[in-house]
Design an enzyme around this catalytic site. Sequence first.
Site, PDB file in Angstrom:
ATOM      1  N   HIS A  66       0.831  -1.207   0.000  1.00 17.15           N
ATOM      2  CA  HIS A  66       0.000   0.000   0.000  1.00 17.15           C
ATOM      3  C   HIS A  66       0.866   1.260   0.000  1.00 17.15           C
ATOM      4  O   HIS A  66       0.826   2.022  -0.946  1.00 17.15           O
ATOM      5  CB  HIS A  66      -1.018   0.015   1.143  1.00 17.15           C
ATOM      6  CG  HIS A  66      -1.932  -1.154   1.138  1.00 17.15           C
ATOM      7  ND1 HIS A  66      -2.724  -1.481   0.056  1.00 17.15           N
ATOM      8  CD2 HIS A  66      -2.171  -2.112   2.077  1.00 17.15           C
ATOM      9  CE1 HIS A  66      -3.417  -2.572   0.321  1.00 17.15           C
ATOM     10  NE2 HIS A  66      -3.096  -2.980   1.529  1.00 17.15           N
ATOM     11  N   ASP A  83      -4.938  -7.955  -3.718  1.00 15.82           N
ATOM     12  CA  ASP A  83      -5.305  -7.768  -2.315  1.00 15.82           C
ATOM     13  C   ASP A  83      -6.620  -8.439  -1.950  1.00 15.82           C
ATOM     14  O   ASP A  83      -6.687  -9.651  -1.802  1.00 15.82           O
ATOM     15  CB  ASP A  83      -5.322  -6.279  -2.004  1.00 15.82           C
ATOM     16  CG  ASP A  83      -5.365  -5.987  -0.515  1.00 15.82           C
ATOM     17  OD1 ASP A  83      -5.324  -6.935   0.279  1.00 15.82           O
ATOM     18  OD2 ASP A  83      -5.432  -4.809  -0.133  1.00 15.82           O
TER      19      ASP A  83
END
Length: 471
Positions: free
Chosen positions: A282, A333
């Site tokens: 991220h 993800d």
Amino acid sequence: MKGAAGPSGAAVWCEAGWYEGSIRERIRLTVDSAGRVTAAVTGTEAEPGDLVLPGVVVPAAANGHSHAFHRILRGRTHAAGDFWSWREQMYSAAGALTPELYEQLATAVFAEMVVSGYASVAEFHYVHHAPDGSAYPNHGMELALARAAVAAGIRLTLLDTCYLSGGFGANGVGTPLDARQQRFGDADADVWLLRLASLQAAVGERFDPEQVSVGAALHSVRAVPEAALAHIAQRLPAWIPLHIHLSEQPQENADCQTATGLTPTGLLHRHGLLSPRLSVVHATHLTDADIALLGEAGATAVFCPTTEADLADGLGPAAALRDAGVALALGSDQHAVVDPWLEMRALEYGERLRTGRRGAFAPSDLHFAASDAGARAQGRTAPGLEPGKACDLMAVDPHSLRTAGSRPDQLAFSATAADVTAVVVGGRLRARNGSHTLLGNPAALLREAIAAVDSAAASVHEPRLEGTRRP
């Protein structure tokens, strides 16, 4: 589609392909028994027995970040709410899993990845134990994921995750895990390190490392107290890939600053954890100093654009990280979308939205992020058509409703997973026109697996997963 799934050690012929930085035509690849390209000849014709790939062939995607069980949440968690409300729904999904259910679900999820263009995946795995925290015998959850990867024919880097605390606490001691987090945790850093070593041995005895390997992950700085970070930095083998969720939420940054006086990146730097083997996932809310530290370390940043958009996490400083020397990889993800082409586009589009300018990432940069950098994050050989690369490929229809008229070298801005006509892993055909060559239609597998998890959740009085968000 001509040719056969055939064993490695044969040859693959590509009508056109991404070769040495440009699109070349009529490329014949020789592949060894390990699934590596040993020779490539352009401008030549296919020979009898070759696996023939029409269309435009590019390196298959290497998924840099996955939580397989989050696939249950697709289409159920998109109502109002923030990251922290989403997390409550995620706990419900995790609470219903058993090794048997997780193997069924992960097989379906990995098959979906394969038909969409992924040849490898870094699975960030923290559902280790039974819901009460007791251990499954013989690494039950972890080996279930490994068997699922073998069944789906995807290369798996299983990132066994250290998860010790529920948040920052006083004096560098984390808060205790709550009841829903018990199955994620280990007693302390040494217990995790011992379990990790045991898992490496168990996987090494059972699986080819080209198919399944073991890496390490620290869930986040809020889930691994500072004393444990320091201990792990001293004890973790230097060769093993290491991943961590980093600065995904402003609240985590603020809590880390309050508890330690540092940003999460600064805390990792304090304990010597920034290095080329580190992948930060991220990396959304970074300071300029954070970016410089990550660049100096030669780390990889794994962006997950469709997830970060879905969870309203924000736009990370992609170009600034790249310019500082950080390799950018891509992950799916939570699998709100399983489509490497959409992740590629979203990387560039996010930078356009953030800066008001186009062209930060050329198509070649996007393919590198989706393939080479993702493989690097897993400690694997990069996929591609050139000699020495892993023969992990995806073929794309350049004449579909979406791609008609596109220049072959700009398909990154028009294609989707629906245009993937073939996927090859290690020289073997694994998918053709959306169907897995061994498992059939992944949609049917997903329906059955999700229904089984729903049924299990209902039987233990868990609410059905309909409605609002990640640890």
